[in-house]
Design a protein around this motif. Sequence first.
Motif, PDB file in Angstrom:
ATOM      1  N   UNK A 197       0.815  -1.213   0.000  1.00 28.85           N
ATOM      2  CA  UNK A 197       0.000   0.000   0.000  1.00 28.85           C
ATOM      3  C   UNK A 197       0.852   1.268   0.000  1.00 28.85           C
ATOM      4  N   UNK A 198       2.102   1.155   0.468  1.00 28.38           N
ATOM      5  CA  UNK A 198       2.925   2.355   0.620  1.00 28.38           C
ATOM      6  C   UNK A 198       3.797   2.650  -0.601  1.00 28.38           C
ATOM      7  N   UNK A 199       3.667   1.865  -1.672  1.00 27.67           N
ATOM      8  CA  UNK A 199       4.556   2.030  -2.824  1.00 27.67           C
ATOM      9  C   UNK A 199       4.671   3.486  -3.320  1.00 27.67           C
ATOM     10  N   UNK A 200       3.574   4.181  -3.539  1.00 25.75           N
ATOM     11  CA  UNK A 200       3.730   5.562  -4.042  1.00 25.75           C
ATOM     12  C   UNK A 200       4.495   6.446  -3.055  1.00 25.75           C
ATOM     13  N   UNK A 201       4.180   6.277  -1.793  1.00 29.41           N
ATOM     14  CA  UNK A 201       4.834   7.058  -0.748  1.00 29.41           C
ATOM     15  C   UNK A 201       6.319   6.684  -0.664  1.00 29.41           C
ATOM     16  N   UNK A 202       6.616   5.400  -0.806  1.00 27.89           N
ATOM     17  CA  UNK A 202       8.012   4.960  -0.785  1.00 27.89           C
ATOM     18  C   UNK A 202       8.768   5.521  -1.986  1.00 27.89           C
ATOM     19  N   UNK A 203       8.108   5.584  -3.127  1.00 29.12           N
ATOM     20  CA  UNK A 203       8.758   6.155  -4.313  1.00 29.12           C
ATOM     21  C   UNK A 203       9.113   7.609  -4.047  1.00 29.12           C
ATOM     22  N   UNK A 239      13.838  13.834  -9.501  1.00 28.72           N
ATOM     23  CA  UNK A 239      12.526  14.317  -9.096  1.00 28.72           C
ATOM     24  C   UNK A 239      11.457  13.886 -10.098  1.00 28.72           C
ATOM     25  N   UNK A 240      11.822  13.999 -11.366  1.00 23.52           N
ATOM     26  CA  UNK A 240      10.883  13.616 -12.424  1.00 23.52           C
ATOM     27  C   UNK A 240      10.533  12.143 -12.361  1.00 23.52           C
ATOM     28  N   UNK A 241      11.581  11.312 -12.246  1.00 18.25           N
ATOM     29  CA  UNK A 241      11.344   9.870 -12.187  1.00 18.25           C
ATOM     30  C   UNK A 241      10.487   9.533 -10.968  1.00 18.25           C
ATOM     31  N   UNK A 242      10.874  10.119  -9.824  1.00 18.76           N
ATOM     32  CA  UNK A 242      10.163   9.829  -8.572  1.00 18.76           C
ATOM     33  C   UNK A 242       8.696  10.200  -8.655  1.00 18.76           C
ATOM     34  N   UNK A 243       8.430  11.393  -9.146  1.00 18.33           N
ATOM     35  CA  UNK A 243       7.046  11.845  -9.244  1.00 18.33           C
ATOM     36  C   UNK A 243       6.250  10.960 -10.192  1.00 18.33           C
ATOM     37  N   UNK A 244       6.906  10.580 -11.288  1.00 20.28           N
ATOM     38  CA  UNK A 244       6.242   9.726 -12.267  1.00 20.28           C
ATOM     39  C   UNK A 244       5.841   8.390 -11.657  1.00 20.28           C
ATOM     40  N   UNK A 245       6.810   7.769 -10.965  1.00 18.21           N
ATOM     41  CA  UNK A 245       6.534   6.465 -10.352  1.00 18.21           C
ATOM     42  C   UNK A 245       5.429   6.599  -9.298  1.00 18.21           C
TER      43      UNK A 245
END
Lengths: 354, 243
Positions: free
Chosen positions: B151-157, B214-220
Amino acid sequence: MIKITNLNKTYRSKTGDVYAAKNVTLSINDGEIYGIIGYSGAGKSTLVRCINLLEVPDSGTIEVNGQTLFDSSVGDDGKIKASVVKGKKLSEARRGIGMIFQHFNLLDRSTVFDNVAYPLKYCGIKKEEISSRVTELLDLVGLSDKKDAYPSQLSGGQKQRVAIARALANRPSVLLSDEATSALDPDATESILSLLKELNHKLGLTIVLITHEMSIIKTITDRVAVMEDGEVVEQGDTYDVFSKPRADITKKFVNSASALSKLDELLENDEFLRNAKKNRRLIRLTFDKNSVGDAVISELSRKFSVNVSIVLANVDILQAGTLGNLVSVIDGREDDIEAALDHLCKCSVGVEVI
Amino acid sequence: MGEWIKSIMPNVAKYSSKFWDSVGATFQMFAIAGVIAFIVGLLFGIVLVVTRKGGVCQNAVVYRIVDIITNFFRSIPFLILLIFLIPLTRRVVGTAIGVKGAIVPLVFGTVPFFTRQVEAALHNVDEGKIEAARSMGSGPVGIIFRVYLHEAVPELARVTTITAISLIGFTTMAGAVGAGGIGSFAIDYGQSQNHQDIVVVCVILLVLITFIFQGIGSFVAKKTTNRSLIKSIKSNSNHKKEK
Ligand SMILES: Nc1ncnc2c1ncn2[C@@H]1O[C@H](COP(=O)(O)OP(=O)(O)O)[C@@H](O)[C@H]1O
Ligand SMILES: [Mg+2]
């Protein structure tokens, strides 16, 4: 069969101990819908959470379908020794007890299908088997067309249906429902309640249903326990509890689900009613499932030459039958009134002079 | 192209092989320390969440130990940490300088930061979901992998991105004490020799790296949150309607 005996649970905190369950003894039969009602903080959640050991009690015993999940005894040193089912056995036991919650508690990042498949995965069940079981479950709750949707795309009622499907995945014999309709609008509440009723009939599912709303208890449960401050203050057939509430809190709950709650208000504001004096009585008649069809009122005025006027009337449809309440004023000569009241007492109608 | 670079950035052109070496060294430090810190930080973060009071493997002793270690290293400024760890680094990797010598302090500097971020991310997972998983018979391992991490994948990214950017910063700081990499290059060949063009190029490069992360992180993070899934589904159906 769920048997709970002398269950105690205390939460200790710096601000003091909270006795969330005090000496609770209950037994819930197979295939029944058992309601637990109480105000917020009464200990309802604590009690059901003890049934599947989400919460470990301090003392008492819990037995579900013949398996003792928790047992305690007092040792020689006076201390309580508890034995709790743990590890694999606990997991097994929990798979036999489904649970649904107020806030559904679905995995937001999983589809409906994956949510329902959750309890089936990693248990050595084949993929095709999981898939067909999930399809079957979604069919059962009427959500076959939503299997690829995410929870955030569903309405509250639909989410609860997914949660119900998920809870039933391992074919449990018991379903615990902790305020499952409290976050839903009236329509969704009704549809979830009728689904639960249907599942109870179709699968012989035992349902333990927690709520703070008497109307829910009324429409769906066979038996009910009323909780206050960690204690079960009253329990029995819902119909009996509803028609003859004993504890004050039960009366409050019963009134909350009935038009008769307006009686006190009415009496307070209405001089005429309050001053029931000679030649006039304010009475409350209770018609139970056996007498609800009787033509008592017209009989009274015919036989005893008294006038009966209705102040307030209410009919409750319960799971086990209908319950009628009538508040009315009798006018007439004193001896006629007395005779009429005598007659009423002989009928199977409850009479109370207010 | 070569001529053009030579004319506006004479010193960068002059030391271009050194420049590329330093980029390589930074990348190496970042990759090795990053992978180690990611694994250790994730592990610590999980340990903190599951052993805390009311967690699925409540254990006050373990929680306390990890908590104290994390707080201890988090409160030391990185530059001081670099110096403080020199003896340990020598013992572990045999040297305290160069890329190899930088790995240990980089890990120690990053892990506590990442641990706290992971802890917060997992802490954000609704308690109710854990309760539901428990009611379905999931044990601690199931709950960690199938609920917390899932459940935390987006937050972990998101927190991984933040940590990666701060790690890049740390690598350049490690450069100041002789670790090599872009930081060293900017100091030794740029600032010390008064070659402003080298400093500028290093800054641009670092800014670029940060933007890319930042771009990669936000995208993921976006792709893994299903709120955005809804948006994409909605916009798809809108497209269909328009057609
Ligand atoms: N984990 C907990 N720690 C401390 N107190 C708790 C905890 N859970 C419940 N309580 C307390 O126990 C009492 C009963 O709570 P609960 O069983 O949730 O009641 P209900 O479900 O009837 O609203 C409340 O006073 C509540 O504050
Ligand atoms: Mg509750």
